[in-house]
Design a protein around this motif. Structure first.
Motif, PDB file in Angstrom:
ATOM      1  N   LEU A   1      11.705  15.873  10.395  1.00 51.41           N
ATOM      2  CA  LEU A   1      10.605  14.977   9.986  1.00 51.41           C
ATOM      3  C   LEU A   1      10.322  15.439   8.416  1.00 51.41           C
ATOM      4  N   THR A   2       9.785  16.439   8.463  1.00 59.19           N
ATOM      5  CA  THR A   2       9.240  16.901   6.996  1.00 59.19           C
ATOM      6  C   THR A   2      10.378  16.794   5.793  1.00 59.19           C
ATOM      7  N   LYS A   3      11.712  17.245   6.221  1.00 61.73           N
ATOM      8  CA  LYS A   3      12.822  17.144   5.519  1.00 61.73           C
ATOM      9  C   LYS A   3      12.773  15.642   4.976  1.00 61.73           C
ATOM     10  N   CYS A   4      12.922  14.512   5.799  1.00 59.08           N
ATOM     11  CA  CYS A   4      13.199  13.316   5.522  1.00 59.08           C
ATOM     12  C   CYS A   4      11.973  12.857   4.761  1.00 59.08           C
ATOM     13  N   ILE A   5      10.799  13.305   5.066  1.00 60.24           N
ATOM     14  CA  ILE A   5       9.787  12.923   3.940  1.00 60.24           C
ATOM     15  C   ILE A   5       9.755  13.360   2.498  1.00 60.24           C
ATOM     16  N   VAL A   6      10.238  14.739   2.478  1.00 54.45           N
ATOM     17  CA  VAL A   6      10.204  15.149   1.292  1.00 54.45           C
ATOM     18  C   VAL A   6      11.597  14.502   0.293  1.00 54.45           C
ATOM     19  N   ASN A   7      12.530  14.172   1.194  1.00 59.99           N
ATOM     20  CA  ASN A   7      13.503  13.464   0.462  1.00 59.99           C
ATOM     21  C   ASN A   7      13.227  12.155   0.011  1.00 59.99           C
ATOM     22  N   GLU A   8      12.390  11.420   0.803  1.00 62.13           N
ATOM     23  CA  GLU A   8      11.788  10.062   0.367  1.00 62.13           C
ATOM     24  C   GLU A   8      10.700  10.197  -0.808  1.00 62.13           C
ATOM     25  N   MET A   9      10.041  11.067  -0.751  1.00 58.34           N
ATOM     26  CA  MET A   9       8.734  11.056  -1.678  1.00 58.34           C
ATOM     27  C   MET A   9       9.048  12.097  -3.013  1.00 58.34           C
TER      28      MET A   9
END
Length: 446
Positions: free
Chosen positions: A5-13
């Protein structure tokens, strides 16, 4: 699951990837503003370009001499306005595998597709440079602090957290793996020994939970301290100078460098290493124990103990005790590199890799994933094609297993070789390549 989840958030933001995803919700409170971290290992990998940080449990305030006003510095951070990340994914319901995110959110299912909306409210907290500079001029480091005394006896680099991304409200993240009768999903369900047609996992993200962070290196000298604000460029992946290789060349150079020690070992030792790697792939606790033991070898000249209560690890530890120090360091580095790659993969992928070893299809999977790395998976989200022959297996089940394995790294494949990348999956595919490379090399001893 939290790490995904946190990797996905960083990739997006944070497309520049300056922020580092927090990997464990159990330790997220150690990555708050002004917390001190040490760099766990000097080397970064193409599949994990950020540093490997280790929490210390101390803040900058803990190691500074008292200020004139006696006030704590914990309230120096500034809050940004909350903002919302919303991500929508749609998977064709073709009887295949559907990996979706659905945290307290909207799920729309039709006859031909399954759509999910994932939404989370976040905000940034940061420490201004002016505040840090004022603090640096006012207060010195307490050189008698126990942590500082111990740190001076090592070569660890020290960092201070200056910016974080946190959840601004409670949210529940749910991940679903739905079978729908497809062979790909059946492999995931069967190999995972779930025994059900659908597997749902949830994790509660509390308000204020740290999702990602950024740091600045902190240099200490005779009580004075400096911050390296302009440290940049350490984690950029260089392009391979070959027109047809893409980033495959970069990954190959790295994996061959770290794994070359394996080619010098006897078949008996290779088999012991392979059996140990297979054991930790199915048990995360064993994986963590083995990682810590290998890191002890790399970081300590003596004082480490190669013993374990697990018989699955002890065979390797007993073997390593007969190695000379130079060879032992190279072997510990090689094993650590492989474990780092396995740590980047999803649990279902590790189980699918174990099944692939049993089916003896790892060599062909390695060629397929290498072909994927020849394409730009880092910046351009464009469809492409791979050699359909690489997806031709003696058994249809082998093909379905392989497609499921690759899809879990972010590339959807069709039997005709057409490929659709999702979420800029270079690092995930690179980790899968390293795992396959190591398993293929080690399994040659069987």
């Amino acid at each position: 699951m939290f790490k995904k989840l946190t990797k996905c958030i960083v990739n997006e933001m944070d497309p520049s990837k300056e922020m580092v995803p927090v990997e464990s919700i159990a330790h997220q409170e150690h990555f708050r503003p002004l917390y001190l971290l040490i760099e766990k290992r000097k080397s970064n990998h193409v599949f994990h370009p950020a540093p490997y940080y280790e929490r210390t449990g101390f803040t900058l305030d803990h190691v500074l001499l008292p200020g004139g006003d006696g006030k704590s510095i914990e309230s120096l951070h500034q809050d940004s306005s909350p903002f919302t990340l919303t991500k929508t994914s749609t998977d064709q319901a073709d009887g295949g595998l559907s990996i979706s995110v659905d945290p307290a959110s909207v799920g729309l299912q039709g006859a031909a597709s399954l759509s999910n909306v994932f939404s989370i409210k976040t905000q940034k907290k940061s420490i201004s440079r002016d505040s840090l500079e004022a603090l640096r001029r006012e207060r010195e480091i307490n050189m008698n602090h126990s942590f500082i005394r111990q740190l001076r006896q090592t070569d660890f680099s020290l960092f201070v957290v200056t910016e974080i991304l946190e959840a601004s409200e409670d949210v529940v993240y749910t991940e679903s793996t739905t079978a729908n009768g497809g062979l790909k999903a059946k492999f995931v369900a069967t190999v995972s020994a779930k025994g059900t047609r659908e597997n749902n996992q949830s994790i509660a993200i509390p308000k204020g939970c740290t999702l990602a962070f950024n740091t600045i290196p902190l240099q200490i000298r005779d009580g004075a301290w400096e911050l390296d604000y302009f440290r940049r460029g350490d984690y950029i992946i260089a392009s391979y100078e070959g027109p047809s290789q893409g980033n495959l060349g970069v990954v190959l150079i790295e994996v061959e460098n770290h794994c070359q020690i394996f080619s010098k070992l006897s078949p008996d030792v290779l088999l012991i290493i392979l059996n140990t790697i297979k054991a930790v792939m199915g048990d995360n606790n064993l994986l963590q124990e083995l990682s810590h033991k290998m890191e002890d070898i790399l970081e300590k000249n003596d004082g480490y103990e190669l013993k374990s209560e697990s018989t699955k690890l002890q065979a390797l530890f007993s073997t390593l005790q007969h190695f000379r120090r130079g060879d032992l360091l190279l072997l510990a580095e090689g094993i650590t590199y492989v474990l780092d790659a396995l740590h980047e993969l999803m649990e279902d992928q590790l189980l699918l890799l174990l099944e692939s070893l049993e089916r003896k299809i790892v060599s062909q999977q390695l060629k397929l994933v290498g072909n994927l790395l020849k394409h730009d998976l880092e910046y351009r989200m464009e469809n492409f094609r791979v050699d359909a022959g690489l997806l031709s297996f003696p058994h249809a089940e082998d093909q379905k297993l392989t497609i499921a394995l690759v899809e879990l790294s972010g590339v959807q494949l069709q039997e005709d070789g057409s490929a659709v990348p999702t979420d800029q999956p270079f690092e995930a595919v690179a980790a899968l390549f390293v795992a396959l490379y190591a398993l293929n090399l080690l399994s040659g001893s069987e």
